[in-house]
Design an enzyme around this catalytic site. Structure first.
Site, short mmCIF file in Angstrom:
data_model
loop_
_atom_site.label_atom_id
_atom_site.label_comp_id
_atom_site.label_asym_id
_atom_site.label_seq_id
_atom_site.Cartn_x
_atom_site.Cartn_y
_atom_site.Cartn_z
N ASN A 75 1.03 -1.17 -0.29
CA ASN A 75 -0.21 -0.04 -0.18
C ASN A 75 0.86 1.69 -0.23
OD1 ASN A 75 0.52 0.39 2.73
ND2 ASN A 75 -0.75 0.27 3.53
N LYS A 76 2.26 1.61 -0.53
CA LYS A 76 2.88 2.30 -0.01
C LYS A 76 2.77 3.02 -1.79
CE LYS A 76 3.82 2.10 4.30
NZ LYS A 76 4.39 0.80 5.05
#
Ligand SMILES: *Cc1c(COP(=O)(O)O)cnc(C)c1O
Length: 389
Positions: free
Chosen positions: A190-191
């Site tokens: 999710n970065k």
């Protein structure tokens, strides 16, 4: 008809990434090899290898947690030492200090930025303090000039947790090129860019880089790629320390090579979505996320809204309402002082961290990712307005 669930986060993986992974699989070299090398080189170029004429060493690892651990290990952090960091972070930032048997000194945040409070850092320094670990929360740079000045004054090391901060600037310089001892990025799913799992340790310190490269792979003084691609027979290596298994695979690096090319474009998209949220929430009883200083860049890993005094709904009910409207959201973070391990080990109470505690009780992270559309933003904004009515 109910609309499909809008997830909190989604990666954006394109055909270039997929083709590079397939090429890697067909190449016969699936663990750390040529693609990891290329990703490291590309990363140094992305950050600006020529900064101040000194070489940036980029060391690909299989998580940011691994990179933070390697950085502190190389700096000699050991039992009896203390490392100062923010309570308002993910547990990985602090746990690596405990891996080394050293102790964590958690401090509060500045409520206007949600980043580590500089005055609290200085107040927490003791004769045992060895390092400071700022986190660029949500993708907004911590006050690095002040933190680096404190570190210099007290002879402390600085390791930046830049898990949220690609690409973030501070005083016009990219995070990763500042005067700290090491900076660590995350490529978790999710970065802002992803390799599935992965991270990058960046440093200008050649000795730190050398140690981290050795400790990344079992404490061996030559890695497999070196040995099996050399032109002379080279089965020989020496184990010089009990190292770790923290190397990044070429399958993951294949993703990273193409994600990195898109990092600036991704940032623009995230910034535009954040601005659309800001516009939609004007006039509502909410505190908007802090913005970057003029001329600086916010990576916008997270869009964190805080309910203001005038909001007549509790945060938990607010999140239930959003989930009821088919919108995923999250909380970043449950501060470390509330988790049993950290609370009990150091006897921490919410009263010691009033700003983090207050932010935690009022905060919600809204969906923010490059695959979102303006319609998605409008849908979230409508649900937020409805929840606050
Ligand atoms: C995601 C994250 C980490 C850990 O990153 P990994 O690559 O999953 O190890 C560390 N610190 C912060 C602030 C993070 O958000």
């Amino acid at each position: 008809m109910p609309e499909a669930f809008l997830p909190f986060a989604l990666p954006e993986i394109g055909e270039d990434e997929i083709a590079e992974v397939v090429d890697t699989l067909k190449s016969g070299w699936v663990t750390t090899g040529p693609k990891s090398r290329r990703f490291e080189g590309d990363f140094a170029v992305f950050l600006g290898d020529a900064t101040r004429g000194e070489q940036l060493h980029c060391i690909a690892v299989n998580s940011a947690t691994a990179g933070l651990h390697l950085a502190l290990e190389a700096l000699g952090i050991a039992p009896g030492d203390e490392v100062i960091t923010t309570t308002h972070t993910f547990t990985a930032t602090a746990e690596v200090v405990r891996y080394l048997g050293a102790d964590v000194k958690l401090v509060d945040i500045d409520p206007s930025t949600m980043n580590i409070d500089v005055a609290a850092v200085e107040a927490a320094i003791t004769p045992r303090t060895k390092a400071i670990m700022p986190v660029h929360y949500a993708g907004l740079a911590a006050d690095m000039p002040a933190l680096l000045a404190i570190a210099r004054k007290h002879g402390l090391k600085v390791v930046e947790d830049a898990a949220h901060a690609l690409p973030t600037t501070c005083g016009g310089q990219l995070v990763g090129t500042l005067d700290s001892d090491a900076t660590v990025f995350s490529f978790y799913a999710n970065k802002t860019i992803t390799t599935g799992e992965g991270g990058m340790l960046v440093t200008r310190d050649a000795a730190l880089a050398r140690r981290a490269r050795v400790m990344r792979l079992h404490g061996m003084n030559r890695d497999a790629f070196d040995r099996f691609t050399a032109t002379v027979p080279s089965w020989y290596y020496e184990v010089v320390a009990p190292g770790f298994k923290y190397n990044l695979t070429d399958i993951a690096a294949a993703l990273g090579i193409h994600q990195l090319k898109r990092a600036n474009g991704f940032q623009l998209k995230r910034e535009a979505l954040a601005a659309a949220y800001d516009d939609a929430f004007a006039g509502l009883p909410v505190i908007l996320p802090p913005r970057a200083a003029a001329g600086d860049r916010h990576a916008w890993h997270l869009y964190v809204l805080r309910l203001a005094d005038g909001a007549h709904i509790e945060r938990d009910r607010f999140i239930e309402h959003l989930f009821g409207a088919g919108i995923g959201c999250s909380v970043h973070y449950i501060p470390l002082h509330l988790h049993p391990y950290w609370r009990d080990r150091y006897g921490l109470t919410p009263a010691m961290f009033p700003h983090s505690q207050q932010a935690y009780e009022r905060m919600v992270s809204l969906p923010l990712y490059t695959r979102m559309t303006v319609d998605d933003v409008a849908r979230v904004a409508a649900a937020v307005s409805a929840a606050l009515r």
